[in-house]
Design a protein around this motif. Structure first.
Motif, short mmCIF file in Angstrom:
data_model
loop_
_atom_site.label_atom_id
_atom_site.label_comp_id
_atom_site.label_asym_id
_atom_site.label_seq_id
_atom_site.Cartn_x
_atom_site.Cartn_y
_atom_site.Cartn_z
N ASN A 263 65.26 7.10 52.30
CA ASN A 263 63.83 6.90 52.10
C ASN A 263 63.43 7.20 50.66
O ASN A 263 64.17 7.82 49.90
N GLY A 264 62.22 6.78 50.32
CA GLY A 264 61.66 7.11 49.02
C GLY A 264 61.95 6.06 47.97
O GLY A 264 62.87 5.25 48.09
N ARG A 265 61.15 6.10 46.91
CA ARG A 265 61.36 5.21 45.79
C ARG A 265 62.58 5.64 45.01
O ARG A 265 63.13 6.73 45.20
N LEU A 266 63.01 4.78 44.09
CA LEU A 266 64.24 5.03 43.36
C LEU A 266 64.17 6.35 42.59
O LEU A 266 65.14 7.12 42.57
N ALA A 267 63.04 6.62 41.94
CA ALA A 267 62.90 7.87 41.18
C ALA A 267 63.06 9.08 42.09
O ALA A 267 63.69 10.08 41.70
N GLU A 268 62.52 9.02 43.30
CA GLU A 268 62.65 10.13 44.24
C GLU A 268 64.09 10.31 44.67
O GLU A 268 64.57 11.45 44.81
N ARG A 269 64.79 9.22 44.88
CA ARG A 269 66.20 9.32 45.28
C ARG A 269 67.05 9.92 44.17
O ARG A 269 67.97 10.70 44.43
N LEU A 270 66.74 9.57 42.91
CA LEU A 270 67.45 10.17 41.79
C LEU A 270 67.18 11.68 41.72
O LEU A 270 68.10 12.47 41.46
N GLU A 271 65.95 12.07 41.94
CA GLU A 271 65.60 13.49 41.90
C GLU A 271 66.32 14.26 43.02
O GLU A 271 66.85 15.36 42.79
N LEU A 272 66.33 13.69 44.23
CA LEU A 272 67.00 14.35 45.34
C LEU A 272 68.50 14.44 45.10
O LEU A 272 69.14 15.45 45.42
#
Length: 377
Positions: free
Chosen positions: A100-109
């Motif tokens: 889930n989440g946008r690409l930026a969120e996936r990079l942060e996670l």
């Protein structure tokens, strides 16, 4: 299999491949869209790691993701190379298994997952930098950075521009305008493995339409002097030429540190030219060669102690290139050119770290792992 178990399986597969593979050399893939070059310099070992990955989800509605990433194990700390292996393999496995989440969120996670994994293993005594640029098949671009490995964009009109900020004490205190900061001020205040309070730099890129190259560089590469570094890249005919020249110059002036360059050509058809053999495919390219994971249909297997990963070598072409020329190795999806020599890693079984757990009834994806090793005659 739980989501966590699957992620650990992917992480251990990538980590094992990096740990036992070649550390120094170069590789080009995706018809010139991706270039990675790394040199040891005069150090005892190369603690830099760089990969390009591309994943297609088993759920076709989810966009495909491509990412180029670089980790530099921190010198002076415990197990720099092992920290970089763990950091980049955990980052990659978290990024590709996220749902889930946008690409930026996936990079942060994914960055936080890498941070926690290294911290748990080394308790703050080992660490690595992380620089990554990613895009999705929907046209979304994003980047993230921790430490002093750098991310640059190269645009014809404006040349080379650094878009990341080094996480050093000197930069944090830049408002003080100290005349000549001592070396202590260049120590990192953030790194993968520090634990709580990481606060990674998330860099919005939008559609990145004007960018020609995204350039990732370890500190051993860009410290050859900024004017020389910028001049090499700005006047190189190809991205691979730029990466190799930077590493050569680093060696010529003494090679005091590992030097790694990873360049992604934004104009490359990263998804339209990719033809994975199955839905649920993950391709990883790095100096060791090419690693392909294919996830087959899930099947129910009661009372199994652990997931299974079947490992086999991909077929190698019999013909060899002329001495001194890159060897062409046939991947199941495309050709990969590499300078890798000797020290080939044998195919091996990959086991899950949680193999001691027994599940009454779980769903087990079967992974076929194909490793294409690179060599020259």
């Amino acid at each position: 299999m739980t989501a966590g178990g699957y992620q650990r399986l992917v992480q251990s597969t990538i980590g094992d491949w990096l740990r036992h593979g070649k550390k120094t050399g170069f590789i080009s893939a995706d018809s010139g869209g991706v270039h990675i070059a790394s040199s040891k310099g005069n150090r005892d070992e190369n603690q830099d790691r760089a990969i390009f990955l591309r994943v297609q989800s088993t759920i076709r509605e989810r966009p495909s993701i491509a990412c180029i990433a670089l980790c530099d194990g921190m010198g002076g700390m415990q197990s720099g190379g092992a920290s970089a292996d763990l950091a980049i393999s955990t980052f990659a496995s978290s990024l590709v298994t996220g749902k889930n989440g946008r690409l930026a969120e996936r990079l942060e996670l994914a960055t936080e997952a890498a941070n926690q994994a290294v911290h748990q293993e080394y308790k703050g005594k080992g660490g690595a930098t992380l620089a990554a640029v990613a895009c999705s098949s929907t046209g979304e671009w994003s980047a993230i950075n921790v430490g002093d490995s750098r991310i640059y964009t190269f645009i014809s009109a404006n040349g080379l521009r650094q878009i990341s900020t080094d996480d050093t004490l000197e930069n944090m205190l830049s408002d003080l305008r100290l005349p000549s900061p001592s070396p202590e001020f260049r120590k990192l205040v953030r790194f993968i493995g520090m634990g709580d309070g990481l606060d990674a730099q998330s860099i919005a890129l939008g559609q990145a339409q004007e960018v020609i190259w995204f350039v990732l560089a370890s500190d051993g590469a860009y410290t050859i002097s900024e004017p020389v570094f910028r001049g090499i890249i700005s006047h190189s005919e190809t991205a691979l030429d730029a990466a190799l020249k930077v590493n050569d110059v680093s060696a010529w002036i003494g090679g005091s540190d590992n030097s790694t360059m990873a360049i992604l050509d934004r104009r490359a058809s990263l998804f339209t030219s990719w033809q994975p053999s199955k839905a649920g495919s993950l391709q990883v390219v790095g100096v060791p060669g090419s690693l392909q994971l294919v996830i087959h249909s899930e099947i129910s297997r009661p009372m199994l102690s652990s997931p299974r990963a079947d490992t086999r070598k991909a077929p190698r072409r019999k013909d060899r290139d002329k001495p001194g020329r890159p060897t062409q190795i046939t991947d199941i999806s495309r050709e990969v050119a590499s300078s890798n020599v000797n020290d080939r890693a044998p195919a091996r079984d990959i086991s899950n770290p949680s193999a001691n757990l027994v599940h009454d009834n779980y769903v087990e994806p079967r992974l076929d792992i194909e490793i294409t090793e690179c060599e020259e005659s």
